[in-house]
Every structure is written in C-alpha cells, then in structure tokens.
Design a protein around this motif. Structure first.
Motif, PDB file in Angstrom:
ATOM      1  N   LYS A   1       0.832  -1.207   0.000  1.00  0.00           N
ATOM      2  CA  LYS A   1       0.000   0.000   0.000  1.00  0.00           C
ATOM      3  C   LYS A   1       0.862   1.251   0.000  1.00  0.00           C
ATOM      4  CE  LYS A   1      -3.934  -2.233   2.064  1.00  0.00           C
ATOM      5  NZ  LYS A   1      -4.827  -2.358   3.200  1.00  0.00           N
ATOM      6  N   SER A   2       2.024   1.185   0.628  1.00  0.00           N
ATOM      7  CA  SER A   2       2.896   2.359   0.677  1.00  0.00           C
ATOM      8  C   SER A   2       3.418   2.728  -0.712  1.00  0.00           C
ATOM      9  CB  SER A   2       4.055   2.127   1.635  1.00  0.00           C
ATOM     10  OG  SER A   2       4.864   1.062   1.191  1.00  0.00           O
ATOM     11  N   VAL A   3       3.664   1.738  -1.565  1.00  0.00           N
ATOM     12  CA  VAL A   3       4.142   2.011  -2.923  1.00  0.00           C
ATOM     13  C   VAL A   3       3.074   2.773  -3.694  1.00  0.00           C
ATOM     14  CG1 VAL A   3       4.749   0.921  -5.126  1.00  0.00           C
ATOM     15  CG2 VAL A   3       5.722   0.048  -3.008  1.00  0.00           C
ATOM     16  N   ILE A   4       1.842   2.302  -3.613  1.00  0.00           N
ATOM     17  CA  ILE A   4       0.744   2.959  -4.327  1.00  0.00           C
ATOM     18  C   ILE A   4       0.497   4.350  -3.750  1.00  0.00           C
ATOM     19  CG2 ILE A   4      -1.728   2.852  -4.809  1.00  0.00           C
ATOM     20  CD1 ILE A   4      -1.413  -0.217  -4.896  1.00  0.00           C
ATOM     21  N   ARG A   5       0.473   4.452  -2.443  1.00  0.00           N
ATOM     22  CA  ARG A   5       0.205   5.738  -1.787  1.00  0.00           C
ATOM     23  C   ARG A   5       1.303   6.760  -2.105  1.00  0.00           C
ATOM     24  NH1 ARG A   5      -0.656   3.885   3.170  1.00  0.00           N
ATOM     25  NH2 ARG A   5       1.551   3.941   3.631  1.00  0.00           N
ATOM     26  N   ASN A   6       2.559   6.338  -2.083  1.00  0.00           N
ATOM     27  CA  ASN A   6       3.663   7.247  -2.386  1.00  0.00           C
ATOM     28  C   ASN A   6       3.616   7.726  -3.838  1.00  0.00           C
ATOM     29  OD1 ASN A   6       4.604   7.030   0.213  1.00  0.00           O
ATOM     30  ND2 ASN A   6       6.180   5.544  -0.286  1.00  0.00           N
ATOM     31  N   ASN A   7       3.328   6.814  -4.768  1.00  0.00           N
ATOM     32  CA  ASN A   7       3.217   7.210  -6.173  1.00  0.00           C
ATOM     33  C   ASN A   7       2.065   8.182  -6.389  1.00  0.00           C
ATOM     34  OD1 ASN A   7       5.406   5.775  -7.141  1.00  0.00           O
ATOM     35  ND2 ASN A   7       4.199   3.982  -7.638  1.00  0.00           N
ATOM     36  N   TYR A   8       0.953   7.916  -5.758  1.00  0.00           N
ATOM     37  CA  TYR A   8      -0.207   8.788  -5.891  1.00  0.00           C
ATOM     38  C   TYR A   8       0.091  10.168  -5.292  1.00  0.00           C
ATOM     39  CZ  TYR A   8      -5.118  10.162  -5.959  1.00  0.00           C
ATOM     40  OH  TYR A   8      -6.289  10.814  -6.204  1.00  0.00           O
ATOM     41  N   GLY A   9       0.711  10.206  -4.130  1.00  0.00           N
ATOM     42  CA  GLY A   9       1.084  11.471  -3.497  1.00  0.00           C
ATOM     43  C   GLY A   9       2.079  12.258  -4.332  1.00  0.00           C
ATOM     44  N   TYR A  10       3.033  11.562  -4.912  1.00  0.00           N
ATOM     45  CA  TYR A  10       4.024  12.212  -5.764  1.00  0.00           C
ATOM     46  C   TYR A  10       3.346  12.813  -6.990  1.00  0.00           C
ATOM     47  CZ  TYR A  10       8.320  12.822  -8.444  1.00  0.00           C
ATOM     48  OH  TYR A  10       9.355  13.342  -9.178  1.00  0.00           O
ATOM     49  N   GLY A  11       2.396  12.090  -7.581  1.00  0.00           N
ATOM     50  CA  GLY A  11       1.666  12.602  -8.737  1.00  0.00           C
ATOM     51  C   GLY A  11       0.862  13.842  -8.397  1.00  0.00           C
ATOM     52  N   LEU A  12       0.174  13.824  -7.258  1.00  0.00           N
ATOM     53  CA  LEU A  12      -0.605  14.993  -6.844  1.00  0.00           C
ATOM     54  C   LEU A  12       0.298  16.186  -6.547  1.00  0.00           C
ATOM     55  CD1 LEU A  12      -3.390  13.439  -4.598  1.00  0.00           C
ATOM     56  CD2 LEU A  12      -3.570  14.282  -6.935  1.00  0.00           C
ATOM     57  N   THR A  13       1.465  15.917  -5.961  1.00  0.00           N
ATOM     58  CA  THR A  13       2.417  16.995  -5.694  1.00  0.00           C
ATOM     59  C   THR A  13       2.902  17.620  -7.001  1.00  0.00           C
ATOM     60  OG1 THR A  13       3.138  15.886  -3.668  1.00  0.00           O
ATOM     61  CG2 THR A  13       4.624  17.551  -4.584  1.00  0.00           C
ATOM     62  N   MET A  14       3.194  16.790  -7.984  1.00  0.00           N
ATOM     63  CA  MET A  14       3.635  17.305  -9.281  1.00  0.00           C
ATOM     64  C   MET A  14       2.533  18.126  -9.948  1.00  0.00           C
ATOM     65  SD  MET A  14       5.799  14.053 -10.698  1.00  0.00           S
ATOM     66  CE  MET A  14       6.146  14.777 -12.283  1.00  0.00           C
ATOM     67  N   ILE A  15       1.287  17.674  -9.850  1.00  0.00           N
ATOM     68  CA  ILE A  15       0.170  18.436 -10.416  1.00  0.00           C
ATOM     69  C   ILE A  15       0.053  19.786  -9.709  1.00  0.00           C
ATOM     70  CG2 ILE A  15      -2.352  18.509 -10.658  1.00  0.00           C
ATOM     71  CD1 ILE A  15      -2.236  15.437 -11.055  1.00  0.00           C
ATOM     72  N   GLY A  16       0.152  19.783  -8.386  1.00  0.00           N
ATOM     73  CA  GLY A  16       0.083  21.021  -7.624  1.00  0.00           C
ATOM     74  C   GLY A  16       1.190  21.986  -7.994  1.00  0.00           C
ATOM     75  N   LEU A  17       2.423  21.479  -8.115  1.00  0.00           N
ATOM     76  CA  LEU A  17       3.546  22.330  -8.521  1.00  0.00           C
ATOM     77  C   LEU A  17       3.340  22.868  -9.934  1.00  0.00           C
ATOM     78  CD1 LEU A  17       6.610  20.377  -7.100  1.00  0.00           C
ATOM     79  CD2 LEU A  17       5.752  22.595  -6.352  1.00  0.00           C
TER      80      LEU A  17
ATOM     81  N   GLY B   1       2.579  14.753 -13.653  1.00  0.00           N
ATOM     82  CA  GLY B   1       1.804  14.446 -12.449  1.00  0.00           C
ATOM     83  C   GLY B   1       0.583  13.593 -12.765  1.00  0.00           C
ATOM     84  N   ILE B   2      -0.087  13.899 -13.864  1.00  0.00           N
ATOM     85  CA  ILE B   2      -1.244  13.099 -14.280  1.00  0.00           C
ATOM     86  C   ILE B   2      -0.795  11.680 -14.629  1.00  0.00           C
ATOM     87  CG2 ILE B   2      -3.000  12.839 -16.085  1.00  0.00           C
ATOM     88  CD1 ILE B   2      -3.237  15.933 -16.042  1.00  0.00           C
ATOM     89  N   LEU B   3       0.327  11.563 -15.325  1.00  0.00           N
ATOM     90  CA  LEU B   3       0.859  10.227 -15.645  1.00  0.00           C
ATOM     91  C   LEU B   3       1.191   9.439 -14.377  1.00  0.00           C
ATOM     92  CD1 LEU B   3       3.253  10.750 -18.692  1.00  0.00           C
ATOM     93  CD2 LEU B   3       1.091   9.531 -18.640  1.00  0.00           C
ATOM     94  N   GLN B   4       1.811  10.106 -13.414  1.00  0.00           N
ATOM     95  CA  GLN B   4       2.177   9.438 -12.155  1.00  0.00           C
ATOM     96  C   GLN B   4       0.938   8.992 -11.390  1.00  0.00           C
ATOM     97  OE1 GLN B   4       5.437   8.939 -11.373  1.00  0.00           O
ATOM     98  NE2 GLN B   4       4.883   7.764  -9.579  1.00  0.00           N
ATOM     99  N   ALA B   5      -0.059   9.865 -11.288  1.00  0.00           N
ATOM    100  CA  ALA B   5      -1.302   9.513 -10.591  1.00  0.00           C
ATOM    101  C   ALA B   5      -2.050   8.417 -11.348  1.00  0.00           C
ATOM    102  CB  ALA B   5      -2.182  10.748 -10.428  1.00  0.00           C
ATOM    103  N   GLY B   6      -2.015   8.467 -12.677  1.00  0.00           N
ATOM    104  CA  GLY B   6      -2.643   7.418 -13.488  1.00  0.00           C
ATOM    105  C   GLY B   6      -1.964   6.073 -13.302  1.00  0.00           C
ATOM    106  N   THR B   7      -0.652   6.083 -13.207  1.00  0.00           N
ATOM    107  CA  THR B   7       0.098   4.848 -12.959  1.00  0.00           C
ATOM    108  C   THR B   7      -0.274   4.272 -11.597  1.00  0.00           C
ATOM    109  OG1 THR B   7       1.931   5.623 -14.309  1.00  0.00           O
ATOM    110  CG2 THR B   7       2.407   3.867 -12.753  1.00  0.00           C
ATOM    111  N   SER B   8      -0.412   5.130 -10.618  1.00  0.00           N
ATOM    112  CA  SER B   8      -0.809   4.682  -9.283  1.00  0.00           C
ATOM    113  C   SER B   8      -2.204   4.062  -9.306  1.00  0.00           C
ATOM    114  CB  SER B   8      -0.763   5.853  -8.308  1.00  0.00           C
ATOM    115  OG  SER B   8      -1.151   5.432  -7.036  1.00  0.00           O
TER     116      SER B   8
END
Length: 132
Positions: free
Chosen positions: A7-23, A44-51
C-alpha cells in the motif's frame, strides 16, 4: 490469485503525482507561457494514473494456466512453459525457453509475498530433455 503491491508504494506514487500536479498548477499561475509548467502537470497526471492502474490491477495475477505481471504492456508467461525459477535475495527470475520475467519482492505486500513463496515452492517446473 492476485499478488498485491504494498500500500505504501501505491500511496507514495499517488502522493508524488498529486504533488507534481500542484507544482505544475502553481508554475502555470506564476508563468503561463512556459511549456515546462504544463509538463509538470502532464507528468503528475501520468504518475497519478500509474498509481491508479497499480491499485486496480495489482502486481501479479496467477491464473490456472498463466502468470501475468501487470505493467503498461502486461507480460505473461504460460505456467506450462516455465523451465526454471531462480530465487535471489530481492527478486525472483522466472524463465522459459525464450523469455524471462523478473518479480521484485520490494513491491509486494508481506501477505502476498508469503502466498507467492508458497506457490513457487509447490510449483514444479517442466524440465525438457534438452536442459538435462
């Protein structure tokens, strides 16, 4: 049988994607003429989509006749074609006569890793006469 991601892998990827979108949104707000600002949003969208994809399909699926590792281009191996299973410290390498599949233990949750270990211990690969 599904072998799940931690779960941490998915959560970290999703958080990273949202952070990139925010930036990216912040960068567009500051300078909307810069292409790099939009690139942050796109990545960021690609990262969140991958998650999301990882959460939906998980890491591996073992069916009656094949093993599937879910990536953007899923890789599958027929269980009857498996010739050898090599166990390493942090991964497994499953080989057939013309392809191989690496399974990383770091991405797998503990309960699923236990199921995978039991499956691989009880699995008897088909050994052809040419390998003997």
């Amino acid at each position: 049988m599904k072998i799940r991601y931690c779960k941490s892998v998915i959560r970290n990827n999703y958080g990273y994607g949202l952070t990139m979108i925010g930036l990216g949104i912040f960068a567009v707000y500051i300078n909307s003429s810069s292409v790099f600002s939009y690139l942050w949003i796109f990545l960021g969208i690609l990262q969140a989509g991958t998650s999301y994809y990882r959460q939906r399909y998980q890491y591996l699926t073992i069916k009656e006749d094949k093993l599937i590792r879910h990536t953007i281009i899923p890789k599958s191996i027929a269980l009857s074609d498996i010739r050898r299973v090599k166990k390493f410290m942090d991964s497994y390498k499953i080989e057939t006569h013309n392809q191989s599949l690496r399974i990383e233990k770091n991405f797998i949750e503990k309960e699923s890793l236990h199921k995978l270990n039991l499956f691989l211990e009880n699995f008897k690969p088909k050994v052809s006469a040419t390998l003997r």
